[in-house]
Design a protein around this motif. Sequence first.
Motif, PDB file in Angstrom:
ATOM      1  N   GLU A 197       0.848  -1.183   0.000  1.00  0.00           N
ATOM      2  CA  GLU A 197       0.000   0.000   0.000  1.00  0.00           C
ATOM      3  C   GLU A 197       0.888   1.239   0.000  1.00  0.00           C
ATOM      4  O   GLU A 197       1.117   1.854   1.041  1.00  0.00           O
ATOM      5  CB  GLU A 197      -0.947  -0.049   1.219  1.00  0.00           C
ATOM      6  CG  GLU A 197      -1.857  -1.263   1.158  1.00  0.00           C
ATOM      7  CD  GLU A 197      -2.665  -1.505   2.426  1.00  0.00           C
ATOM      8  OE1 GLU A 197      -3.739  -2.142   2.314  1.00  0.00           O
ATOM      9  OE2 GLU A 197      -2.236  -1.078   3.524  1.00  0.00           O
ATOM     10  N   ARG A 198       1.463   1.505  -1.187  1.00  0.00           N
ATOM     11  CA  ARG A 198       2.438   2.592  -1.356  1.00  0.00           C
ATOM     12  C   ARG A 198       3.629   2.421  -0.415  1.00  0.00           C
ATOM     13  O   ARG A 198       4.129   3.365   0.198  1.00  0.00           O
ATOM     14  CB  ARG A 198       1.783   3.960  -1.159  1.00  0.00           C
ATOM     15  CG  ARG A 198       0.649   4.263  -2.120  1.00  0.00           C
ATOM     16  CD  ARG A 198       1.100   4.262  -3.561  1.00  0.00           C
ATOM     17  NE  ARG A 198       1.845   5.473  -3.914  1.00  0.00           N
ATOM     18  CZ  ARG A 198       2.648   5.564  -4.973  1.00  0.00           C
ATOM     19  NH1 ARG A 198       2.840   4.511  -5.738  1.00  0.00           N
ATOM     20  NH2 ARG A 198       3.273   6.692  -5.244  1.00  0.00           N
ATOM     21  N   GLY A 199       4.076   1.176  -0.288  1.00  0.00           N
ATOM     22  CA  GLY A 199       5.238   0.865   0.524  1.00  0.00           C
ATOM     23  C   GLY A 199       4.919   0.367   1.918  1.00  0.00           C
ATOM     24  O   GLY A 199       5.825  -0.053   2.647  1.00  0.00           O
ATOM     25  N   TYR A 200       3.656   0.389   2.307  1.00  0.00           N
ATOM     26  CA  TYR A 200       3.221  -0.067   3.634  1.00  0.00           C
ATOM     27  C   TYR A 200       2.487  -1.395   3.508  1.00  0.00           C
ATOM     28  O   TYR A 200       2.056  -1.798   2.420  1.00  0.00           O
ATOM     29  CB  TYR A 200       2.288   0.964   4.276  1.00  0.00           C
ATOM     30  CG  TYR A 200       2.970   2.256   4.656  1.00  0.00           C
ATOM     31  CD1 TYR A 200       3.376   2.500   5.963  1.00  0.00           C
ATOM     32  CD2 TYR A 200       3.216   3.245   3.703  1.00  0.00           C
ATOM     33  CE1 TYR A 200       4.007   3.690   6.317  1.00  0.00           C
ATOM     34  CE2 TYR A 200       3.854   4.431   4.039  1.00  0.00           C
ATOM     35  CZ  TYR A 200       4.245   4.642   5.343  1.00  0.00           C
ATOM     36  OH  TYR A 200       4.876   5.809   5.678  1.00  0.00           O
ATOM     37  N   PHE A 201       2.340  -2.089   4.629  1.00  0.00           N
ATOM     38  CA  PHE A 201       1.520  -3.284   4.658  1.00  0.00           C
ATOM     39  C   PHE A 201       0.862  -3.411   6.023  1.00  0.00           C
ATOM     40  O   PHE A 201       1.229  -2.711   6.976  1.00  0.00           O
ATOM     41  CB  PHE A 201       2.333  -4.539   4.318  1.00  0.00           C
ATOM     42  CG  PHE A 201       3.374  -4.946   5.336  1.00  0.00           C
ATOM     43  CD1 PHE A 201       3.193  -6.057   6.151  1.00  0.00           C
ATOM     44  CD2 PHE A 201       4.567  -4.242   5.451  1.00  0.00           C
ATOM     45  CE1 PHE A 201       4.165  -6.451   7.071  1.00  0.00           C
ATOM     46  CE2 PHE A 201       5.552  -4.628   6.360  1.00  0.00           C
ATOM     47  CZ  PHE A 201       5.353  -5.730   7.166  1.00  0.00           C
ATOM     48  N   ARG A 202      -0.147  -4.265   6.081  1.00  0.00           N
ATOM     49  CA  ARG A 202      -0.877  -4.477   7.334  1.00  0.00           C
ATOM     50  C   ARG A 202      -0.833  -5.946   7.730  1.00  0.00           C
ATOM     51  O   ARG A 202      -0.980  -6.824   6.892  1.00  0.00           O
ATOM     52  CB  ARG A 202      -2.330  -4.018   7.187  1.00  0.00           C
ATOM     53  CG  ARG A 202      -2.507  -2.506   7.124  1.00  0.00           C
ATOM     54  CD  ARG A 202      -3.947  -2.101   6.909  1.00  0.00           C
ATOM     55  NE  ARG A 202      -4.387  -2.363   5.544  1.00  0.00           N
ATOM     56  CZ  ARG A 202      -5.660  -2.429   5.165  1.00  0.00           C
ATOM     57  NH1 ARG A 202      -6.628  -2.297   6.071  1.00  0.00           N
ATOM     58  NH2 ARG A 202      -5.983  -2.647   3.899  1.00  0.00           N
ATOM     59  N   LEU A 203      -0.608  -6.157   9.034  1.00  0.00           N
ATOM     60  CA  LEU A 203      -0.615  -7.506   9.609  1.00  0.00           C
ATOM     61  C   LEU A 203      -1.757  -7.611  10.609  1.00  0.00           C
ATOM     62  O   LEU A 203      -1.980  -6.675  11.406  1.00  0.00           O
ATOM     63  CB  LEU A 203       0.701  -7.803  10.330  1.00  0.00           C
ATOM     64  CG  LEU A 203       1.916  -8.219   9.520  1.00  0.00           C
ATOM     65  CD1 LEU A 203       3.086  -8.475  10.452  1.00  0.00           C
ATOM     66  CD2 LEU A 203       1.632  -9.465   8.690  1.00  0.00           C
ATOM     67  N   ALA A 204      -2.442  -8.735  10.597  1.00  0.00           N
ATOM     68  CA  ALA A 204      -3.523  -8.953  11.548  1.00  0.00           C
ATOM     69  C   ALA A 204      -2.994  -8.929  12.979  1.00  0.00           C
ATOM     70  O   ALA A 204      -1.883  -9.387  13.259  1.00  0.00           O
ATOM     71  CB  ALA A 204      -4.214 -10.278  11.260  1.00  0.00           C
ATOM     72  N   ARG A 205      -3.798  -8.392  13.878  1.00  0.00           N
ATOM     73  CA  ARG A 205      -3.426  -8.324  15.291  1.00  0.00           C
ATOM     74  C   ARG A 205      -3.958  -9.529  16.064  1.00  0.00           C
ATOM     75  O   ARG A 205      -4.704 -10.340  15.545  1.00  0.00           O
ATOM     76  CB  ARG A 205      -3.988  -7.039  15.906  1.00  0.00           C
ATOM     77  CG  ARG A 205      -3.325  -5.762  15.387  1.00  0.00           C
ATOM     78  CD  ARG A 205      -3.903  -4.533  16.058  1.00  0.00           C
ATOM     79  NE  ARG A 205      -3.877  -4.665  17.518  1.00  0.00           N
ATOM     80  CZ  ARG A 205      -4.497  -3.842  18.353  1.00  0.00           C
ATOM     81  NH1 ARG A 205      -5.207  -2.830  17.880  1.00  0.00           N
ATOM     82  NH2 ARG A 205      -4.425  -4.023  19.651  1.00  0.00           N
ATOM     83  N   ARG A 206      -3.479  -9.631  17.321  1.00  0.00           N
ATOM     84  CA  ARG A 206      -3.967 -10.593  18.328  1.00  0.00           C
ATOM     85  C   ARG A 206      -3.434 -12.007  18.158  1.00  0.00           C
ATOM     86  O   ARG A 206      -3.647 -12.833  19.040  1.00  0.00           O
ATOM     87  CB  ARG A 206      -5.517 -10.658  18.345  1.00  0.00           C
ATOM     88  CG  ARG A 206      -6.202  -9.323  18.459  1.00  0.00           C
ATOM     89  CD  ARG A 206      -5.865  -8.604  19.726  1.00  0.00           C
ATOM     90  NE  ARG A 206      -6.512  -7.302  19.821  1.00  0.00           N
ATOM     91  CZ  ARG A 206      -6.190  -6.366  20.690  1.00  0.00           C
ATOM     92  NH1 ARG A 206      -5.215  -6.589  21.567  1.00  0.00           N
ATOM     93  NH2 ARG A 206      -6.815  -5.207  20.712  1.00  0.00           N
ATOM     94  N   GLN A 207      -2.771 -12.328  17.079  1.00  0.00           N
ATOM     95  CA  GLN A 207      -2.333 -13.711  16.858  1.00  0.00           C
ATOM     96  C   GLN A 207      -0.819 -13.838  16.687  1.00  0.00           C
ATOM     97  O   GLN A 207      -0.341 -14.891  16.296  1.00  0.00           O
ATOM     98  CB  GLN A 207      -3.037 -14.276  15.611  1.00  0.00           C
ATOM     99  CG  GLN A 207      -4.540 -14.317  15.694  1.00  0.00           C
ATOM    100  CD  GLN A 207      -5.032 -15.323  16.713  1.00  0.00           C
ATOM    101  OE1 GLN A 207      -4.384 -16.344  16.948  1.00  0.00           O
ATOM    102  NE2 GLN A 207      -6.187 -15.061  17.306  1.00  0.00           N
ATOM    103  N   ASN A 208      -0.056 -12.764  16.937  1.00  0.00           N
ATOM    104  CA  ASN A 208       1.391 -12.783  16.721  1.00  0.00           C
ATOM    105  C   ASN A 208       1.720 -13.260  15.313  1.00  0.00           C
ATOM    106  O   ASN A 208       2.636 -14.064  15.094  1.00  0.00           O
ATOM    107  CB  ASN A 208       2.092 -13.669  17.757  1.00  0.00           C
ATOM    108  CG  ASN A 208       3.614 -13.533  17.724  1.00  0.00           C
ATOM    109  OD1 ASN A 208       4.153 -12.506  17.318  1.00  0.00           O
ATOM    110  ND2 ASN A 208       4.310 -14.584  18.151  1.00  0.00           N
ATOM    111  N   ILE A 209       0.968 -12.753  14.336  1.00  0.00           N
ATOM    112  CA  ILE A 209       1.171 -13.144  12.943  1.00  0.00           C
ATOM    113  C   ILE A 209       2.593 -12.773  12.514  1.00  0.00           C
ATOM    114  O   ILE A 209       3.055 -11.660  12.718  1.00  0.00           O
ATOM    115  CB  ILE A 209       0.140 -12.459  12.022  1.00  0.00           C
ATOM    116  CG1 ILE A 209      -1.290 -12.874  12.410  1.00  0.00           C
ATOM    117  CG2 ILE A 209       0.410 -12.791  10.558  1.00  0.00           C
ATOM    118  CD1 ILE A 209      -1.585 -14.333  12.223  1.00  0.00           C
TER     119      ILE A 209
END
Length: 416
Positions: free
Chosen positions: A392-404
């Motif tokens: 996302e224009r150099g960023y990314f998202r990781l899901a929370r709560r599961q130590n992904i």
Amino acid sequence: MKIILILFCFSLIFVTNSLTGEPIVIEPRQELSIEQLWQQIDMVLELMQLNRTLGDLIASSDQDFSRPLENLTNCYAFEVIDDQNRSTFINIFDKNRQFNDIVKFFYQAFPDNDLTPNSIWSLLSSTQEIIFRCLQMENFPETNPQLKFGFTELSDKDGNYMRRMNGLGSSYYHNRRPSSSSSSTMDDSYRECLRKSRNLPENFDWRDRNVVTPVKNQGSCGSCWAFATAASIESAYLINNRNNSIDLSEQELVSCAKPNGCQGGTSSMAFDFVRRYGLTSEQMMPYRARSSSCRRLPSSVVDIRNYCVRSKLRYSTGSRIENLNDDDIQNALVTFGPLYIGVNADRLSRNYRGGIVDDRSCPKQINHAVVLVGYTPDAWILKNTWGRSWGERGYFRLARRQNICGVNTEIAYPII
């Protein structure tokens, strides 16, 4: 006709026809016009036996993958925006499309990428991955429907290139003896590292406050640890109004904080180097994406009073071990600013273009350093160093709560 492909340096491609033994050479791309480049691509793809349709080249596809673009908006990021904000697009979901159309599209969108036989094979692999990912989401909509895939500047890179960018190695962590310069966060000042915000907002993003510096590209060098360190210090200075603009030298860390900096490093060695010597500017010591000797330390433009490393990994016999939960990370982020944070990048696709990564099978052993800039109730927002066309224009998202992907393993941040 048997084709042998051999890659040489200086961005030249030698393609040898085994019947004649004569090499055909593609000249450096900067010396070619667009028309000449297209002709060279057509010639090489023919010799590689890739001048065929996607329907012929995509292996193991037992269903027709042709789709109109309007049916693919949930999974396929068809638009490519380069560093000059120019937008182009192509529909790869057409079994009758010639692969050379995709090759030409890609290298016009990313003219700085080297064109080699290996890069062409990698681009074909990426094309297949994007198609298969979307077909999987179509056939099994319950499998992470939020993700998007498409071409990025990494789509023509192979697995070795991707692995070289992961600069956090497990060999750095265990049974280290404390040095005479080990961080004072091991002593009573560790309490300062545990300061908490009185109110944690439900959503938070340091980008909204204009204190996150631009996304960079580390290239084929395991220098993520240097980039994450420099970025967190840049933001700390902006938050505390020490500078109106700031661009620190990652190369100084790569060259001077440890030998062979492109082969990886750690948060503690990077922050401790800055605590002792400060850090100079990008202008004074530009990034070169390679290890080099540290002949003379340039004058520093920033310094830090101390730093905090909070980790479940043991850096030295005297270091603390901490099991971080989401609240710990949120508090540090809101209180101190964007954080150096470790993740496992093995499952981060080179063709990731958006959405929340929620892969429960992602390994927990961290091997890549990024910068945490924010969060939502569902995801961490992280700045990577793989260029602005990725994610996302150099960023990314990781899901929370599961130590992904091991995101709860380690954070680090400066105290200025």
